[in-house]
Write a protein that holds these residues in place. Structure first.
Motif, PDB file in Angstrom:
ATOM      1  N   ALA A 110     -37.127   1.951 -35.768  1.00 37.86           N
ATOM      2  CA  ALA A 110     -35.902   2.705 -35.509  1.00 37.86           C
ATOM      3  C   ALA A 110     -36.324   3.007 -33.953  1.00 37.86           C
ATOM      4  N   ARG A 111     -37.425   3.603 -33.640  1.00 37.14           N
ATOM      5  CA  ARG A 111     -37.806   4.015 -32.206  1.00 37.14           C
ATOM      6  C   ARG A 111     -37.636   3.064 -31.328  1.00 37.14           C
ATOM      7  N   SER A 112     -37.984   1.845 -31.694  1.00 35.85           N
ATOM      8  CA  SER A 112     -37.572   0.597 -30.595  1.00 35.85           C
ATOM      9  C   SER A 112     -36.238   0.604 -30.487  1.00 35.85           C
ATOM     10  N   LEU A 113     -35.397   0.726 -31.582  1.00 32.67           N
ATOM     11  CA  LEU A 113     -33.858   0.526 -31.370  1.00 32.67           C
ATOM     12  C   LEU A 113     -33.274   1.348 -30.413  1.00 32.67           C
ATOM     13  N   MET A 114     -33.847   2.708 -30.660  1.00 31.44           N
ATOM     14  CA  MET A 114     -33.434   3.578 -29.414  1.00 31.44           C
ATOM     15  C   MET A 114     -34.029   3.670 -28.146  1.00 31.44           C
ATOM     16  N   VAL A 115     -35.136   3.611 -28.115  1.00 34.83           N
ATOM     17  CA  VAL A 115     -35.965   3.499 -26.787  1.00 34.83           C
ATOM     18  C   VAL A 115     -35.423   2.217 -25.880  1.00 34.83           C
ATOM     19  N   ASP A 116     -35.230   1.225 -26.408  1.00 38.78           N
ATOM     20  CA  ASP A 116     -34.793   0.040 -25.852  1.00 38.78           C
ATOM     21  C   ASP A 116     -33.288  -0.265 -25.720  1.00 38.78           C
ATOM     22  N   SER A 117     -32.472   0.816 -26.244  1.00 43.82           N
ATOM     23  CA  SER A 117     -31.156   0.876 -25.887  1.00 43.82           C
ATOM     24  C   SER A 117     -30.614   0.180 -24.513  1.00 43.82           C
ATOM     25  N   LYS A 118     -31.119   0.921 -23.541  1.00 42.60           N
ATOM     26  CA  LYS A 118     -30.673   0.577 -22.316  1.00 42.60           C
ATOM     27  C   LYS A 118     -31.158  -0.860 -21.802  1.00 42.60           C
ATOM     28  N   GLN A 119     -32.473  -1.117 -21.957  1.00 44.61           N
ATOM     29  CA  GLN A 119     -32.727  -2.754 -21.636  1.00 44.61           C
ATOM     30  C   GLN A 119     -32.083  -3.612 -22.475  1.00 44.61           C
ATOM     31  N   ARG A 120     -31.714  -3.515 -23.868  1.00 42.16           N
ATOM     32  CA  ARG A 120     -30.761  -4.208 -24.486  1.00 42.16           C
ATOM     33  C   ARG A 120     -29.497  -4.128 -24.569  1.00 42.16           C
ATOM     34  N   ASN A 121     -28.842  -2.972 -23.760  1.00 46.19           N
ATOM     35  CA  ASN A 121     -27.487  -2.957 -23.477  1.00 46.19           C
ATOM     36  C   ASN A 121     -26.651  -2.660 -24.770  1.00 46.19           C
ATOM     37  N   ASN A 122     -27.451  -1.513 -25.269  1.00 46.39           N
ATOM     38  CA  ASN A 122     -26.618  -1.016 -26.833  1.00 46.39           C
ATOM     39  C   ASN A 122     -26.088   0.220 -26.621  1.00 46.39           C
ATOM     40  N   ASP A 123     -25.217   0.527 -27.514  1.00 44.83           N
ATOM     41  CA  ASP A 123     -24.850   2.036 -27.649  1.00 44.83           C
ATOM     42  C   ASP A 123     -25.063   2.110 -29.021  1.00 44.83           C
ATOM     43  N   VAL A 124     -25.802   3.380 -29.357  1.00 42.04           N
ATOM     44  CA  VAL A 124     -26.302   3.625 -31.019  1.00 42.04           C
ATOM     45  C   VAL A 124     -25.733   4.868 -31.376  1.00 42.04           C
ATOM     46  N   PHE A 125     -24.939   4.709 -32.397  1.00 45.95           N
ATOM     47  CA  PHE A 125     -24.586   6.018 -32.936  1.00 45.95           C
ATOM     48  C   PHE A 125     -25.007   6.205 -34.659  1.00 45.95           C
ATOM     49  N   PHE A 126     -25.691   7.420 -34.837  1.00 41.90           N
ATOM     50  CA  PHE A 126     -26.191   7.502 -36.080  1.00 41.90           C
ATOM     51  C   PHE A 126     -25.440   8.628 -36.748  1.00 41.90           C
ATOM     52  N   LEU A 127     -24.966   8.385 -38.030  1.00 43.28           N
ATOM     53  CA  LEU A 127     -24.187   9.186 -38.572  1.00 43.28           C
ATOM     54  C   LEU A 127     -25.046  10.075 -39.798  1.00 43.28           C
ATOM     55  N   PHE A 128     -24.955  11.331 -39.684  1.00 47.51           N
ATOM     56  CA  PHE A 128     -25.700  12.148 -40.741  1.00 47.51           C
ATOM     57  C   PHE A 128     -24.857  13.499 -41.649  1.00 47.51           C
ATOM     58  N   HIS A 129     -25.091  13.607 -42.663  1.00 43.62           N
ATOM     59  CA  HIS A 129     -24.459  14.621 -43.333  1.00 43.62           C
ATOM     60  C   HIS A 129     -24.635  15.951 -42.952  1.00 43.62           C
ATOM     61  N   ASP A 130     -26.064  16.337 -42.648  1.00 44.28           N
ATOM     62  CA  ASP A 130     -26.501  17.601 -42.306  1.00 44.28           C
ATOM     63  C   ASP A 130     -27.642  17.327 -41.433  1.00 44.28           C
ATOM     64  N   TRP A 131     -27.730  18.443 -40.786  1.00 44.60           N
ATOM     65  CA  TRP A 131     -28.996  18.597 -39.552  1.00 44.60           C
ATOM     66  C   TRP A 131     -30.172  18.400 -40.371  1.00 44.60           C
ATOM     67  N   SER A 132     -30.688  18.798 -41.835  1.00 42.08           N
ATOM     68  CA  SER A 132     -31.912  18.327 -42.367  1.00 42.08           C
ATOM     69  C   SER A 132     -32.336  17.024 -42.547  1.00 42.08           C
ATOM     70  N   TYR A 133     -31.123  16.216 -42.546  1.00 43.10           N
ATOM     71  CA  TYR A 133     -31.150  14.826 -42.883  1.00 43.10           C
ATOM     72  C   TYR A 133     -31.675  14.038 -41.696  1.00 43.10           C
ATOM     73  N   CYS A 134     -31.645  14.582 -40.407  1.00 44.59           N
ATOM     74  CA  CYS A 134     -31.910  14.009 -39.312  1.00 44.59           C
ATOM     75  C   CYS A 134     -33.549  13.893 -38.991  1.00 44.59           C
ATOM     76  N   PRO A 135     -34.127  12.760 -38.978  1.00 43.14           N
ATOM     77  CA  PRO A 135     -35.469  12.932 -38.604  1.00 43.14           C
ATOM     78  C   PRO A 135     -35.947  13.667 -37.526  1.00 43.14           C
ATOM     79  N   LYS A 136     -37.031  14.466 -37.723  1.00 40.92           N
ATOM     80  CA  LYS A 136     -37.282  15.419 -36.727  1.00 40.92           C
ATOM     81  C   LYS A 136     -37.601  14.968 -35.272  1.00 40.92           C
TER      82      LYS A 136
END
Length: 190
Positions: A110-136
């Motif tokens: 998951a970290r690689s997916l986000m960190v490498d979004s620029k190098q891999r030319n990706n836009d990434v959208f994560f949908l969560f139902h509440d703040w507490s569900y987002c990994p810190k």
């Protein structure tokens, strides 16, 4: 969607029925500049059923498709992250109900997916139902956050969210709006 630059990582946070999927359909997908769109769907959402399914491997897989809109339907999406982190390029990625596969301690894929979004030319959208569900750990990797109505306050992530006072003010604005689909998008990343 105005204001977004290419290769962004965005969290969309809102309880069920506040318009996250509609926002994606009406604002994000029509402005997609990338050749591929991929929806990770964990519940066979009726809004995405018209989109053809794609596999994780084989001829009709993420790695082999050059353009188009597809979805991955998996009730247990644990194996999806590894493939996305290694094979996804030139894609707008939408991860519905991301709390089902992003763990409290963010996985290396998951970290690689986000960190490498620029190098891999990706836009990434994560949908969560509440703040507490987002990994810190996700907050330092996000560029943007789109805030919808939630049951909990963002104070549950106060120590994790960059520009917390702006996020809290935007959340209060959304919560005080009489429109049940109200939302605010903020730039919070580098």
């Amino acid at each position: 969607m105005t204001g977004f630059r290419n290769n962004i990582v965005c969290a969309m946070i809102g309880q069920r029925g506040t318009g996250k999927t509609t926002f994606l359909e009406e604002e994000v997908l029509p402005s997609n500049h990338l050749p591929k769109t991929l929806i990770v769907d964990t519940i066979d959402h009726p809004r995405w059923r018209h989109i053809p399914e794609i596999g994780l491997d084989g001829q009709f897989s993420i790695k082999n498709c050059q353009s188009g809109t597809y979805r991955i339907f998996r009730e247990n999406p644990d194996d999806v992250l590894e493939v996305l982190a290694t094979d996804l390029n030139n894609t707008l990625l939408v991860c519905e109900d991301a709390s089902k596969y992003l763990k409290a301690k963010l996985q290396p894929a998951a970290r690689s997916l986000m960190v490498d979004s620029k190098q891999r030319n990706n836009d990434v959208f994560f949908l969560f139902h509440d703040w507490s569900y987002c990994p810190k750990d996700i907050w330092r990797l996000l560029d943007w956050v789109t805030i919808f109505k939630t049951n909990l306050s963002p104070i549950t992530r106060k120590n994790d969210i960059p520009a917390y006072p702006l996020v809290e003010a935007a959340w209060k604005q959304v919560m005080n709006d009489s429109n049940k689909y109200a939302n605010v998008t903020l730039h919070i990343g580098p």
